[in-house]
Design an enzyme around this catalytic site. Structure first.
Site, mmCIF file in Angstrom:
data_model
loop_
_atom_site.group_PDB
_atom_site.id
_atom_site.type_symbol
_atom_site.label_atom_id
_atom_site.label_comp_id
_atom_site.label_asym_id
_atom_site.label_seq_id
_atom_site.Cartn_x
_atom_site.Cartn_y
_atom_site.Cartn_z
ATOM 1 C CG ASP A 93 -6.382 -10.745 5.139
ATOM 2 O OD1 ASP A 93 -6.998 -9.915 5.829
ATOM 3 O OD2 ASP A 93 -6.075 -10.545 3.950
ATOM 4 N N GLY B 152 -5.793 -2.700 11.276
ATOM 5 C CA GLY B 152 -5.695 -1.700 12.324
ATOM 6 C C GLY B 152 -6.936 -1.553 13.173
ATOM 7 C CG ASP C 134 -5.279 -4.327 1.756
ATOM 8 O OD1 ASP C 134 -4.868 -4.612 2.895
ATOM 9 O OD2 ASP C 134 -5.876 -5.130 1.026
#
Length: 659
Positions: free
Chosen positions: A415, A457, A478
């Site tokens: 992440d 993205g 999210d």
């Protein structure tokens, strides 16, 4: 002339009559009394919108409301797509408002369409409105209308910066106080039939593994237990446990091996082929499993993860192909924390990352998950700290990759988070850099680890995710605590060419069921959610509470004919083949030559949705099957259509009738 007694009698009669007339006049006046009510004065807690919460007398970001340079002191600030359903109770004469995109968005951002809908009829529709446009007035009659919908929707280009203002919105001539509702009631109807007592083999028909790496594949099968399993054609180095259906071992030689699996119980047997592909690619079908984030966020523990693994087996989800049990953020030490459970040294003297006290033994945890025939996943950030402020991998990437492999993990979510604070600029090259490094390191480990790129993205990750070793990558932000953001799945159109075996677009988790509280999604929206994810060949990662699975949620997650579309070996992602007003048709090719088709009603009222054979590039008589109900509908020559409720979906499979 009447006698005095008679006069007194009449007087007694006259008084009640006069009182009655006076009372009638008062009641008549009360009945005709009305008031003007500001929409912002009504309780808006049940308003649904796709980002943030509605704001009273302010824009959605909490700043003063302004449209086209004009300031407004009153109104409701929302974000598309937002729906304000109002029960008008005793009736309302008119609705008036000014509408527009709030000035507090960047130039060139924000496009919104405003609609006023009364009892299903559109009373007003604006053109596409943009930042800087002058506010538009609305003044519509509501006579006879019982239910009002104030709809602010995107202009079919996503909802980014769609700050939609209903300025000075008022209900004129209200007979009684209106109430904002959550929208029309829906019954949670279970369409998925219960599994047969006879064996049925489910899940992926193809499985990839690298040469010499551990094999862990569990034959997913429904049917009465006890059940035994057998396999013909297993490659050298592998063995099947006849009681559990688990294939384990390792395969040295590259190649494709066709294995015939059999599951047998007291009432029957089922046989199906499995292709084991030994080579450089893994994740040949989208991963299926669970992630803890939207259930536990910062409070996850070893106990929670074990309970989820237990529930995956006990609920039967594993029998339908779910296998990954993934830990998200907050398993590490949090630097600088005073909490004795999560604070302390983040790494040992050699620089190896340490779990916090909620996770006393990571290897024991993965062993437990593997003992269930499942796989284990873990999370970290390439930055100095994670999104929640826990220890990240920055400067320790090689150690962490080895640590995760040594612990026995099979999946890594990487992440971006704080890496943005150390990169040399927000460029495509800098976006790729940490993923290129970790992808290389993960690939060097002696076990297969699915690599999930989570950077929302940015930088068109779908164009380069596979090149850096990714197996799936987030294509958007999210979904978050607002599962209504599942509509982001509709924004995947056009990305289908980047998806395929070993590399999948990931629009985020499936957030239905219980997520700290029951989902706010309607039953129809939940059907749409799962239908869309299946067609998109997206990772089927559920993030609700595994220990609180209700029958309806379980039925959505375990329909084997729906899952077959997601897990089809051809690996195609669906794309939109038709759009007619608020209705859409999506389709994908299947390995057997059939078409998987989704019909969607994205509007607020019931609509008929039709797929034409010309949409699919087919002709002639076609056999149509309803996948949710698992039954054939019939044969049709040119098209098939059905009525769908608001936000509803149908999922079909279509074959040439001659087959």
């Amino acid at each position: 002339m009447d006698s005095p007694g008679k006069e007194r009698e009449l007087g007694v009669r006259k008084k009640p009559i006069c009182l009655f007339i006076a009372l009638l006049a008062v009641l008549s006046g009360a009945a005709s009394a009305s008031e003007d009510i500001s929409v912002s004065s009504i309780d808006l807690s049940k308003v649904r919108q796709d980002w943030g919460s509605p704001q009273i007398d302010k824009a959605v970001t909490g700043v003063p409301m302004s449209i086209g340079g004009r300031k407004f002191d009153h109104g409701v600030g929302t974000h598309a797509t937002s729906r304000i359903w109002i029960d008008l109770k005793g009736g309302v004469e008119r609705f008036v408002s000014w509408v527009g995109v709030d000035d507090n968005v960047r130039q060139g951002r924000g496009t919104v369409v405003f609609k006023v809908i009364g009892d299903g009829k559109t009373l007003y529709a604006s053109p596409v409105m943009r930042r800087g446009d002058a506010p538009r007035p609305i003044d519509v009659s509501l006579r006879g209308v019982k239910t009002l919908l104030l709809l602010a929707s995107d202009a079919e280009n996503g909802i980014d910066s769609d700050h939609a203002d209903w300025a000075d919105a008022r209900l004129i001539g209200a007979k009684s106080r209106p109430v904002v509702t959550a929208g029309p009631d829906e019954e949670a109807v279970i369409l998925t039939p219960k599994p047969s007592p006879k064996p049925r083999i489910n899940g992926a028909r193809v499985f990839g593994v690298r040469p010499g790496h551990p094999v862990l594949y569990t034959v997913a099968a429904t049917g009465d237990r006890p059940m035994t399993f057998s396999a013909k054609g297993l490659p050298e180095g592998c063995a099947l446990d006849a009681q559990t259906g688990r294939i384990s071992g390792s395969i040295a030689r590259r190649g494709t091996y066709t294995v015939t699996l059999t599951a047998k119980n007291a009432v029957g047997a089922a046989t199906r082929d499995l292709r084991i592909v030994v080579g450089d690619q893994i994740a040949l079908t989208p991963p299926m499993g669970w992630n803890d984030w939207y259930t536990f966020t910062r409070s996850v523990t070893d106990k929670d993860v074990r309970a989820a693994a237990d529930a995956m087996v006990a609920s039967g989800m594993a029998d339908h192909g779910y296998s990954y049990v993934n830990i998200d953020d907050c398993w590490m030490v949090k630097p600088g924390s005073d909490d004795p459970d999560v604070g302390g040294r983040p790494r040992d003297a050699e620089g190896n990352i340490l779990p916090n006290k909620h996770f006393p033994d990571m290897r024991a945890l993965t062993d437990y998950i593997h003992s269930k025939g499942l796989k284990a996943g873990i999370y970290i950030s390439p930055g100095p700290v994670t999104c929640a402020g826990y220890e990240g991998s920055y400067g320790h990437e090689a150690q962490d990759a080895k640590r995760f492999a040594d612990w026995g993990f099979d999946f890594l979510k990487y992440d971006l988070c704080s890496y943005r604070g150390v990169w040399k600029g927000d460029t495509p090259e800098e976006q790729k850099r940490p993923y290129t490094l970790m992808g290389y390191l993960i690939n060097r480990q002696e076990r297969d680890i699915v690599f999930n790129l989570c950077q929302y993205g940015n930088a068109k990750v779908w164009e380069w995710g596979e090149q850096v070793g990714g197996h799936c990558w987030r294509t958007a932000g999210d979904i978050g605590a607002n599962p209504a953001r599942y509509i982001a799945g509709f924004e995947e159109n056009g990305l289908e060419k980047w998806a395929g075996p070993g590399h999948w677009n990931d629009p985020d988790y499936i957030n239905i069921g219980f997520l700290g509280s029951p989902t706010v999604l309607t039953p129809n929206e939940q059907y749409t959610y799962v239908t869309l994810w299946s067609l998109l060949a997206a990772p089927m990662i559920f993030s609700g509470d595994m220990t609180k699975l209700d029958d309806f949620t379980l039925s959505l997650l375990t329909n084997d004919e729906v899952i077959e579309v997601n897990q089809d070996p051809l690996g195609k992602q669906a794309h939109r083949v038709a759009k007619r007003g608020d209705t859409e048709v999506w389709a994908k090719d299947m390995e057997d030559g059939s078409k998987a088709v989704g019909l969607f009603n994205r509007g607020e009222m019931q609509r008929r949705v039709t797929v034409k054979w010309s949409d699919l590039g087919i002709t002639g008589m076609q056999r149509v099957r309803d996948l949710w109900r698992q039954r054939d509908i019939g044969a049709f020559t040119n098209s098939y259509g059905t009525q769908l409720p608001r936000h509803g979906a149908a999922m079909l499979r279509i074959w040439d009738a001659k087959q």
